[in-house]
Structures are given as C-alpha cells and as structure tokens.
Design a protein around this motif. Structure first.
Motif, PDB file in Angstrom:
ATOM      1  N   MET A 336      44.974  44.858 -22.046  1.00  0.00           N
ATOM      2  CA  MET A 336      45.787  45.732 -22.894  1.00  0.00           C
ATOM      3  C   MET A 336      46.580  46.685 -22.004  1.00  0.00           C
ATOM      4  SD  MET A 336      42.806  46.457 -25.749  1.00  0.00           S
ATOM      5  CE  MET A 336      43.921  46.961 -27.052  1.00  0.00           C
ATOM      6  N   ARG A 337      47.819  46.961 -22.381  1.00  0.00           N
ATOM      7  CA  ARG A 337      48.687  47.826 -21.597  1.00  0.00           C
ATOM      8  C   ARG A 337      48.302  49.297 -21.752  1.00  0.00           C
ATOM      9  NH1 ARG A 337      54.120  45.834 -20.256  1.00  0.00           N
ATOM     10  NH2 ARG A 337      54.221  43.582 -20.688  1.00  0.00           N
ATOM     11  N   LEU A 360      41.261  47.662 -13.898  1.00  0.00           N
ATOM     12  CA  LEU A 360      42.709  47.652 -14.028  1.00  0.00           C
ATOM     13  C   LEU A 360      43.305  46.544 -13.162  1.00  0.00           C
ATOM     14  CD1 LEU A 360      43.487  51.470 -13.677  1.00  0.00           C
ATOM     15  CD2 LEU A 360      43.750  50.124 -15.771  1.00  0.00           C
ATOM     16  N   THR A 361      44.453  46.008 -13.594  1.00  0.00           N
ATOM     17  CA  THR A 361      45.254  45.140 -12.747  1.00  0.00           C
ATOM     18  C   THR A 361      46.718  45.421 -13.028  1.00  0.00           C
ATOM     19  OG1 THR A 361      45.484  42.872 -11.911  1.00  0.00           O
ATOM     20  CG2 THR A 361      45.438  43.125 -14.291  1.00  0.00           C
ATOM     21  N   ALA A 362      47.582  45.002 -12.125  1.00  0.00           N
ATOM     22  CA  ALA A 362      49.007  45.341 -12.222  1.00  0.00           C
ATOM     23  C   ALA A 362      49.667  44.642 -13.402  1.00  0.00           C
ATOM     24  CB  ALA A 362      49.713  44.963 -10.927  1.00  0.00           C
ATOM     25  N   CYS A 363      50.565  45.366 -14.067  1.00  0.00           N
ATOM     26  CA  CYS A 363      51.361  44.800 -15.151  1.00  0.00           C
ATOM     27  C   CYS A 363      52.843  44.848 -14.777  1.00  0.00           C
ATOM     28  CB  CYS A 363      51.088  45.539 -16.457  1.00  0.00           C
ATOM     29  SG  CYS A 363      52.134  44.988 -17.837  1.00  0.00           S
ATOM     30  N   ASP A 364      53.432  46.048 -14.809  1.00  0.00           N
ATOM     31  CA  ASP A 364      54.836  46.212 -14.437  1.00  0.00           C
ATOM     32  C   ASP A 364      55.050  47.645 -13.964  1.00  0.00           C
ATOM     33  OD1 ASP A 364      54.995  47.782 -16.801  1.00  0.00           O
ATOM     34  OD2 ASP A 364      55.665  46.065 -17.986  1.00  0.00           O
ATOM     35  N   ASP A 368      49.965  49.549 -16.501  1.00  0.00           N
ATOM     36  CA  ASP A 368      48.895  48.738 -15.937  1.00  0.00           C
ATOM     37  C   ASP A 368      48.267  47.933 -17.066  1.00  0.00           C
ATOM     38  OD1 ASP A 368      49.022  49.765 -13.281  1.00  0.00           O
ATOM     39  OD2 ASP A 368      47.867  51.528 -13.903  1.00  0.00           O
ATOM     40  N   TYR A 369      47.522  46.911 -16.688  1.00  0.00           N
ATOM     41  CA  TYR A 369      46.674  46.227 -17.665  1.00  0.00           C
ATOM     42  C   TYR A 369      45.251  46.755 -17.536  1.00  0.00           C
ATOM     43  CZ  TYR A 369      49.874  42.605 -19.319  1.00  0.00           C
ATOM     44  OH  TYR A 369      50.903  41.934 -19.922  1.00  0.00           O
ATOM     45  N   LEU A 370      44.686  47.178 -18.655  1.00  0.00           N
ATOM     46  CA  LEU A 370      43.271  47.524 -18.720  1.00  0.00           C
ATOM     47  C   LEU A 370      42.542  46.261 -19.180  1.00  0.00           C
ATOM     48  CD1 LEU A 370      41.326  49.954 -18.407  1.00  0.00           C
ATOM     49  CD2 LEU A 370      41.573  50.332 -20.867  1.00  0.00           C
ATOM     50  N   VAL A 371      41.742  45.699 -18.288  1.00  0.00           N
ATOM     51  CA  VAL A 371      41.030  44.450 -18.564  1.00  0.00           C
ATOM     52  C   VAL A 371      39.613  44.805 -18.989  1.00  0.00           C
ATOM     53  CG1 VAL A 371      40.235  42.256 -17.620  1.00  0.00           C
ATOM     54  CG2 VAL A 371      42.440  43.218 -16.886  1.00  0.00           C
ATOM     55  N   VAL A 372      39.261  44.458 -20.218  1.00  0.00           N
ATOM     56  CA  VAL A 372      37.969  44.812 -20.798  1.00  0.00           C
ATOM     57  C   VAL A 372      37.271  43.534 -21.255  1.00  0.00           C
ATOM     58  CG1 VAL A 372      36.765  46.146 -22.576  1.00  0.00           C
ATOM     59  CG2 VAL A 372      38.902  47.012 -21.574  1.00  0.00           C
ATOM     60  N   GLY A 373      36.020  43.367 -20.835  1.00  0.00           N
ATOM     61  CA  GLY A 373      35.279  42.161 -21.183  1.00  0.00           C
ATOM     62  C   GLY A 373      33.916  42.465 -21.754  1.00  0.00           C
ATOM     63  N   GLY A 374      33.277  41.422 -22.270  1.00  0.00           N
ATOM     64  CA  GLY A 374      31.926  41.555 -22.818  1.00  0.00           C
ATOM     65  C   GLY A 374      31.703  40.642 -24.002  1.00  0.00           C
ATOM     66  N   CYS A 375      30.803  41.064 -24.905  1.00  0.00           N
ATOM     67  CA  CYS A 375      30.484  40.333 -26.149  1.00  0.00           C
ATOM     68  C   CYS A 375      29.917  38.941 -25.863  1.00  0.00           C
ATOM     69  CB  CYS A 375      31.702  40.238 -27.055  1.00  0.00           C
ATOM     70  SG  CYS A 375      32.357  41.837 -27.586  1.00  0.00           S
ATOM     71  N   ALA A 407      46.397  42.909 -27.882  1.00  0.00           N
ATOM     72  CA  ALA A 407      46.310  42.684 -26.441  1.00  0.00           C
ATOM     73  C   ALA A 407      47.301  41.603 -26.016  1.00  0.00           C
ATOM     74  CB  ALA A 407      44.887  42.264 -26.074  1.00  0.00           C
ATOM     75  N   ASP A 408      47.893  41.792 -24.845  1.00  0.00           N
ATOM     76  CA  ASP A 408      48.812  40.778 -24.320  1.00  0.00           C
ATOM     77  C   ASP A 408      48.084  39.486 -23.978  1.00  0.00           C
ATOM     78  OD1 ASP A 408      50.763  42.699 -24.536  1.00  0.00           O
ATOM     79  OD2 ASP A 408      51.385  42.624 -22.426  1.00  0.00           O
ATOM     80  N   TYR A 409      46.850  39.614 -23.492  1.00  0.00           N
ATOM     81  CA  TYR A 409      46.066  38.436 -23.110  1.00  0.00           C
ATOM     82  C   TYR A 409      44.671  38.544 -23.698  1.00  0.00           C
ATOM     83  CZ  TYR A 409      49.751  37.499 -19.710  1.00  0.00           C
ATOM     84  OH  TYR A 409      50.965  37.244 -19.127  1.00  0.00           O
ATOM     85  N   ARG A 410      44.192  37.424 -24.231  1.00  0.00           N
ATOM     86  CA  ARG A 410      42.820  37.285 -24.724  1.00  0.00           C
ATOM     87  C   ARG A 410      42.300  35.957 -24.192  1.00  0.00           C
ATOM     88  NH1 ARG A 410      43.184  38.069 -31.246  1.00  0.00           N
ATOM     89  NH2 ARG A 410      43.103  40.347 -31.373  1.00  0.00           N
ATOM     90  N   TRP A 411      41.148  35.973 -23.584  1.00  0.00           N
ATOM     91  CA  TRP A 411      40.604  34.719 -23.057  1.00  0.00           C
ATOM     92  C   TRP A 411      39.094  34.836 -22.938  1.00  0.00           C
ATOM     93  CZ3 TRP A 411      42.407  38.596 -20.036  1.00  0.00           C
ATOM     94  CH2 TRP A 411      41.726  38.921 -18.856  1.00  0.00           C
ATOM     95  N   SER A 412      38.446  33.732 -22.674  1.00  0.00           N
ATOM     96  CA  SER A 412      36.996  33.739 -22.461  1.00  0.00           C
ATOM     97  C   SER A 412      36.657  32.842 -21.282  1.00  0.00           C
ATOM     98  CB  SER A 412      36.247  33.273 -23.718  1.00  0.00           C
ATOM     99  OG  SER A 412      36.583  31.943 -24.056  1.00  0.00           O
ATOM    100  N   GLY A 413      35.462  33.028 -20.754  1.00  0.00           N
ATOM    101  CA  GLY A 413      34.986  32.236 -19.623  1.00  0.00           C
ATOM    102  C   GLY A 413      33.509  31.949 -19.773  1.00  0.00           C
TER     103      GLY A 413
END
Length: 598
Positions: A336-337, A360-364, A368-375, A407-413
């Motif tokens: 999320m930005r 965090l990771t770079a956006c523009d 920044d992108y706040l990358v949040v995971g879990g669940c 969110a700009d990106y949603r994914w799972s692993g």
C-alpha cells in the motif's frame, strides 16, 4: 441454479487466541469444518487483479503479482533456454530460487562445474513472492528454538542467519548489484493494545526473549516505550523487543544480479522450462570401492549426469521421508502506498500466532510501498480472498496516512515449517550424493543463502560447525517434536475425506473465472476451471504426489492439495511440489490450456 463463485473448499474456523503469550509460530492445526464448501457471493468483489497472460504460470506461482514486479517486471529477469541435450557436470542444482542460485554461486566460486535447472522461468517460485526480510531475529523465537536444540543450537542459529543476512550485502557490494540492500532495526511488539489484559504479559515475554537473544550474541534490547515512527493510528501497541543491525532488500533485483554474473562464468550453465521428474543415485559404492553418480531425468527425456545433485525446490521431489517433518502454510501480503518518509524504515512484527510483518520498499518519487503480510493458514484448508481485506484494514487502523483506495499489489506465498523450527540442509535421508534444502520456517531468504555455504562446504569436504543443526538426518530435535508431528499427520490424513465430497453439484454452479472440484458417484474427482469466457477446462483432481483431492484457491486461481501442499495453476501446471507432474487434463480444452501455459 444461481451461479456463485467458490472460495476455498476446505475451510476451517479460526481458533481463538491462546491465553498465554505465544512465540511467533505458524498457526496450529485447526478443527475440521463440517463442510468442505465455502460459497461466497462477495468473493468476486474482493478479488485482487490477476493476469490474463497465458504464460503467467511460467513467471510466478500464483495468479497475482508481488510488489517486486513494480521495479523489475518479469520481462526484465534473466532468460534461459530449455535443456535440449544430455549433459555431464560436477554438480546439478534443481530449482532457481534463492537457495539454488546461492548454492550455484558458492560452488562456481570454488571452481565446480555447475548446471542449474528450473521447471519454469528462473525466480518463478516462492523466492519471487517473499516479503524480503533479512534477519536473525528468527520467527520461531530463540526460547522455543532452545527447547528443541539446546542453547548451543540456538547460538548456531543466531550466528548462521547473521552470516547469511550479511552475505547478501557483501555479494551485492562485490557485484555492484543495486537491490535496495540496507541495514535497519527490527521491532517485535505485542499483538494487544495498551490496556488490554494480555498486553503486559506479552511484553514480559518479549523482555525475556530479548534477554535470551542478548545471551546468544544478538544485538537485541527491550524498550518498554518503543514507538514506531508513522504508527499514528488509534491502536497503541507501544513497547517491545528491538533487534538492531538487521537488513532488507529487493529480492529479485539481487538474484537477477547474481544470475547475470553467473551466466558469464565458464563453469556455469542454466536451463529454464526444464522440469525434473527424477533425481537418482546410480552405481555401487561399497567399502571404498566402486563409484556412484547422480542421474537427473527431465520431462523432455534429456538427462544430466553429475557427481552431486542439489534439490533446491522448496520441498524435495519425493513421496514422504523428510516431508512428514514439515507443515505447509499460505501467507499473504499487500503493498500500500504511503507518503515517502512518513513511516520509519524498519522491520516490524506483532506477536500474534499468525503474526503480521511489515517493511517498506521503493515506489516512486512521491510514495513508498508499505508491505504488510500475515494471516497464515494451512494450504488448502481455509478461505483465501478475505485475507487481503483483513491485512488492509489492519494497516489502515495503524497507519492512517496510507493512500486511499485498494492496495496496489496483493499476493500470497508458501511457507514450509519444520516441526523443530530449523531448515533441512544437507544430504537427503538415505543418500550419499543428493542434497536437499527445505523447511524455510518463514526465514527462507537467510536459510537459502546459508544453504549455499553448508552444501558447498560438504561437497568440498570442509568441516562446518553449523552443519549438524540443519542436518536432514538429525534425530533428537525431531523426537522432541513427535507429539506435534502426530497431531499434524492426523490432521492432514483427515483431508482424504474429500474423496467423499463434491464442491459443486453441476458445472453450471461455477461463474466465469472460478473453479472447483466435481465429484460424482460414478467417477473420479475432477478439477474444473471455467475461464472468463465461460469455457470449461477439466483436469484430474488427484494430486500426483499421494492422491489427495485438490481444493480451489480463489485468491491465486489455483488448485491446492491440503495433504502435503502441492499446488497447481488453473491450467493444471504444477507450481509447487512435492508433486512433480501436472494435473492430467480430462478434456481437450484442458489439454489445450495446459499446452498454451507451458
């Protein structure tokens, strides 16, 4: 009848939070639901955008895309041709993720002739779907690790993961790879807000964990007043453990850089879209006489003969053995930005069972992108799509500066959790020339880099004091884990109940863009995918590994096996083992779809 999109078939109810402060472990086995159906009329509205590229399965293991493609699209990754001939080499490595690439790097540096093969494109597996944390503040907690491996084992875990974290930085600097590698603190906080009856007890647990980590030599301290810059929401979870000098990076940028260095080395070859079907030791060695080699057989019929082989495939390509000592989980991420500089650059974890993790990771130039995971949850056993909405809501409650909109990106692993918390790295059980890397335990990036050194040392005959902790043949810590292994085995064996269940009564139950399993009394279970145009594609619903009946994963548009975690794309392509083969097409449309995807 009314057409409803299906979410996961094997949905289980969530367990309540434990009454005592937990370590950051994966979810425990859940009670079985009374029904395998999980119909959701809201699923379609909540679904994240997915690719329509027929070759998407070759690029990544889900229908969604991770945030890493924002700066490095699949088309910019190194490309390699399929194997088109028989080969001989010193070492063949199966799997081109961080473990395989790191092992290739260490061996090539030592002068070994190395061949690296990948079933799809390089970095198409779980490495490309990570969240990119690099830390020796391990997920399972050192007080728990010590219960299985003793203080000496816990110290080895701390030292070895610190080495792997730092090794990435060293290689990135040496090869001049621009991959956002940087040092930063890691914060572990309570899952409960200040004032909650359990907040203080969790802080007490984190204080004890910090003290134990200090004893092991980790740069850790406890700060009862810890606050994260930018955590401006009403939910106050202040106080926690601080682990200094941790790191993060852009994983695919780093590994693309390593591959670009490897490809110009005279003792390295790489072949993509080369699916391995067997890794076998050939010959006889007895009392120092004779000689064994390893033969790797591919789906195309070509073979690679080598002195040693490494299965860096997330999970070994075999039936059981070490696989019974693993549990298999899905984990979810959103990117999320947030305005640049509005959130502290750190690694952040709460102390819940299926914990949240943040970076965090770079956006523009603006954000920044706040990358949040879990669940997290066990593969194929719970609903998938609502996890993204849960992560977004959690994030907005704590970081209200998140930009409006989804969110700009949603994914799972996928996460492979060993019963005793440590990865299995070394010679496979019963083998003398075949090595495995599996059981990332949520720390797959450092485990993968560490595997490169451990395996290269063992092949070279170099004594490594860390090797015993990760030995796939270890016994003592596994024996201590027998109760949880028995519970896990009972739980996954119960998943064979799906032979008696059907997700849909008729193909008409499926809306376009969804899938499910049709199980009639007169035939075998069939995995059905109805594409966006309404065309039906049919495949066998039996996982080629041990014949579990797969479940539909609506978030990733895949068929997932609830027994040992194998996953297959909507075209029936195997994207995660231990299965080696694809789901067999059951009609011409399924066959055509699978051929187009490959």
């Amino acid at each position: 009848g009314q057409a409803l999109e299906l979410s996961n078939r094997c949905t289980n109810k969530s367990t309540p939070l434990p009454s005592t402060p937990p370590t950051r472990l994966r979810s425990q086995p859940l009670p079985l639901s009374s029904s395998s159906r999980a119909f959701s009329s809201t699923t379609r509205a909540m679904a994240t955008p997915t690719s329509t590229d027929p070759q998407h399965t070759m690029h990544t293991s889900g229908a969604t895309d991770p945030v890493w493609v924002h700066k490095l699209p699949y088309s910019s990754l190194p490309q390699f041709a399929p194997l088109d001939r028989n080969l001989e080499t010193d070492v063949v490595i199966v799997g081109a993720g961080i473990a395989g690439i790191s092992t290739a790097y260490e061996l090539v540096r030592r002068g070994k002739q190395v061949v690296l093969v990948e079933a799809r494109d390089v970095l198409s597996g779980e490495t490309g779907r990570t969240s990119g944390h690099l830390t020796n503040d391990l997920d399972d907690g050192y007080t728990e690790i010590a219960k299985k491996h003793g203080e000496a084992g816990a110290r080895v875990a701390a030292e070895s993961h610190a080495w792997a974290r730092d090794r990435i930085g060293d290689i990135a600097a040496e090869l001049a790879i621009d991959c956002e590698y940087r040092r930063l603190p890691a914060y572990d906080v309570s899952q409960y807000p200040v004032g909650h009856v359990k907040h203080d007890s969790e802080l007490d647990f984190l204080r004890k964990e910090a003290e134990y980590q200090q004893k092991l030599g980790i740069e850790t301290r406890f700060d009862k007043n810890l606050r994260v810059k930018g955590w401006n929401g009403a939910v106050d979870q202040r106080g926690g453990l601080v682990a200094d000098n941790q790191a993060t990076f852009h994983p695919t940028k780093y590994l693309a850089g390593v591959l670009n260095w490897l490809r110009i080395q005279p003792n390295f070859q790489c072949f993509a879209r080369t699916r391995v079907m067997a890794v076998e030791e050939k010959g006889i060695e007895l009392l120092g006489m004779g000689h064994k080699t390893v033969q790797v057989s591919t789906e195309s019929g070509h073979t690679i003969r080598a002195e040693q082989a490494v299965e860096a495939t997330c999970v070994p390509l075999q039936k059981l053995s070490v696989i019974t000592e693993l549990e298999f989980f899905r984990s979810y991420c959103v990117a999320m930005r947030v305005p640049r500089g509005s959130v502290e650059d750190c690694l952040l974890y709460d102390n819940a069972d299926a914990y949240k993790y943040v970076r965090l990771t770079a956006c523009d130039e603006r954000d920044d992108y706040l990358v949040v995971g879990g669940c997290d949850h066990k593969v194929g056993q719970e609903d998938t799509v609502p996890r993204f909405a849960e992560l977004e809501a959690w994030t907005r409650e704590r970081f209200p500066q998140v930009r409006p909109g989804p969110a700009d990106y949603r994914w799972s692993g996928q996460i492979f959790e060993p019963v005793d918390f440590m990865a299995f790295i070394g010679k496979n059980q019963g083998c003398g020339r075949i090595y495995i890397v599996t059981g990332d335990s949520g720390d797959g990036l450092t485990h993968g880099v560490l595997a490169g050194r451990l395996i290269a040392d063992e092949i070279d005959g170099v004594q490594n004091d860390w090797a015993a902790l990760y030995n796939p043949n270890r016994v003592a810590s596994i024996v201590k884990s027998l109760p949880s292994m028995v519970a896990h085995d009972l739980q996954i064996n119960a998943q064979y109940k799906r032979f008696l269940q059907s997700d849909i009564a008729d193909i008409e139950d499926l809306v376009p863009g969804s899938g499910g399993v049709l199980n009639t009394k007169l035939g075998k279970p069939t995995a059905i995918y109805k594409d966006d145009s309404g065309k039906v594609h049919s495949f066998s619903a039996l996982c080629p590994h041990l014949k579990g009946v797969v479940c539909w994963n609506a978030a990733e548009k895949s068929f997932d096996c609830p027994v040992h975690g194998s996953r297959f794309s909507k075209e029936g392509m195997c994207v995660i083992g231990p299965a080696k083969a694809n789901l067999a097409p059951q009609d011409e449309a399924g066959k055509t779809e699978q051929e187009a995807a490959s």
